[in-house]
Design an enzyme around this catalytic site. Structure first.
Site, PDB file in Angstrom:
ATOM      1  N   TYR A   1     -13.384  22.894  33.824  1.00  0.00           N
ATOM      2  CA  TYR A   1     -13.272  23.853  32.716  1.00  0.00           C
ATOM      3  C   TYR A   1     -12.235  23.390  31.698  1.00  0.00           C
ATOM      4  CZ  TYR A   1     -12.270  28.065  30.065  1.00  0.00           C
ATOM      5  OH  TYR A   1     -12.065  28.947  29.038  1.00  0.00           O
TER       6      TYR A   1
ATOM      7  N   LYS B   1     -12.861  22.340  27.657  1.00  0.00           N
ATOM      8  CA  LYS B   1     -12.178  22.970  26.532  1.00  0.00           C
ATOM      9  C   LYS B   1     -11.323  21.964  25.759  1.00  0.00           C
ATOM     10  CE  LYS B   1     -14.003  26.987  26.782  1.00  0.00           C
ATOM     11  NZ  LYS B   1     -14.919  27.423  25.714  1.00  0.00           N
TER      12      LYS B   1
END
Length: 264
Positions: A155, A159
Site C-alpha cells: 500500500y 501511494k
C-alpha cells in the site's frame, strides 16, 4: 463561480472521502458521476445527493480491480456525450500483514486499483481535457507514500507512486489550463481499515481524521489549483519529520505505529 453545466467523476464515490468530496462538488452545483462496486451504496448516495442539492447523479457500478473497467467507463460516457470536467481518482485499498505472509493475488489487485486504475482513468479523460484545454484532476494519494510502511508495504509503495506520478504529470501540463492536485490524507475514519483487515493495528489507537475534513482540504486545494495538500496538522508534522529522518528509522517508526496491538 459558474459551474452549473460541469461534471465531476469520482471513483470510490459511495462512501468515505469520495462521498464527502461528492457533497462538496454537489454544493457547488456540479453534476456527478459516481463509480464504485456496490450498486446499493451508490444508489443510496445518489438519492441523497440529488434530493439535497438538486443536481444530476449518474452511478456506474464497476469493479476497478479489473483492468478493463476504466475503458468501459470511458467508452460508456463517451457514447452518451458526457463531458468530464473534473476527474477524482479516489478508490483505493490496502492489505495488512508482513509481506512474506500476505496474499500475492490480493496485492496484485491492490496495485491494479491503486495504480493501474489511476493511470487508465487519467490517460483516457486527460485526452479530452487536452482537446478542450480545460479540466482538473484530483488524485488521492496518502502520507503513506512519503515513508516506508512495514505491515502495509505494498500500500505504501502504491501511494508513493501516486504522489510522485501526480507531480510529474502536473509539470507536463504546466502550459495548459489543466491542473493536477494530489491529496495526502493520513489515517482517516473510513472503511479502509476493515477492507485491509487492520482492526488490530495500533494505528487505530492514535486518532483518525474526519473524512469530511480531509475532503474539504482536498477540494479547496483542487479549486485553488494547488499541486499538493497534506491534510491535517499532525500529518504535516509527520511528513516533515520523515523528510529529515533516515529511511531505516522512518520504517522502524512506522512499524511501531502499524504493528498489531498485541506486539507490545
Amino acid at each position: 463561480m459558474e459551474t452549473l453545466s460541469k461534471t465531476a467523476l469520482i471513483t470510490g464515490g459511495s462512501g468515505g472521502i469520495g462521498l464527502e468530496l461528492a457533497k462538496l462538488f454537489a454544493k457547488d452545483k456540479y453534476n456527478l458521476i459516481l463509480v464504485a462496486r456496490d450498486e446499493v451504496k451508490l444508489m443510496s448516495a445518489a438519492t441523497e445527493l440529488m434530493a439535497q442539492y438538486n443536481i444530476q447523479v449518474v452511478t456506474l457500478a464497476r469493479d476497478l480491480f479489473k483492468r478493463e473497467s476504466p475503458f468501459e467507463i470511458y467508452d460508456e460516457l463517451k457514447s452518451k456525450g458526457v463531458t468530464v470536467n473534473v476527474l477524482v481518482n479516489n478508490a483505493g485499498q490496502g492489505e495488512y500483514g508482513e509481506f512474506s505472509e500476505t496474499d500475492i493475488n490480493r496485492e496484485f489487485d491492490i496495485i491494479q486499483l491503486n495504480i493501474g486504475a489511476y493511470i487508465s482513468m487519467t490517460k483516457l479523460f486527460l485526452q479530452d481535457m487536452l482537446i478542450r484545454n480545460e479540466g482538473k484532476i484530483l488524485n488521492v494519494g496518502s502520507i503513506a507514500g512519503e515513508m516506508p510502511g512495514p505491515w502495509q508495504s505494498v500500500y505504501h509503495g502504491t501511494k508513493a507512486f501516486v504522489n510522485s506520478w501526480s507531480e510529474a504529470i502536473r509539470n507536463e501540463l504546466k502550459d495548459t489550463n489543466i491542473s493536477v492536485t494530489v491529496l495526502l490524507p493520513g489515517a482517516t475514519e473510513t472503511d479502509f481499515f476493515n477492507k485491509a483487515s487492520m482492526q488490530d493495528s495500533k494505528i487505530l489507537e492514535t486518532g483518525l481524521s474526519s473524512p469530511a475534513e480531509v475532503a474539504k482540504d482536498g477540494y479547496e486545494a483542487l479549486m485553488s489549483g494547488d499541486d499538493k495538500i497534506i491534510s491535517g496538522f499532525k500529518n504535516k508534522a509527520m511528513v516533515a519529520m520523515g523528510n529529515v529522518t533516515p529511511d531505516s528509522m522512518a520504517a522502524e517508526n512506522m512499524r511501531k505505529q502499524q504493528e498489531p496491538s498485541d506486539k507490545g
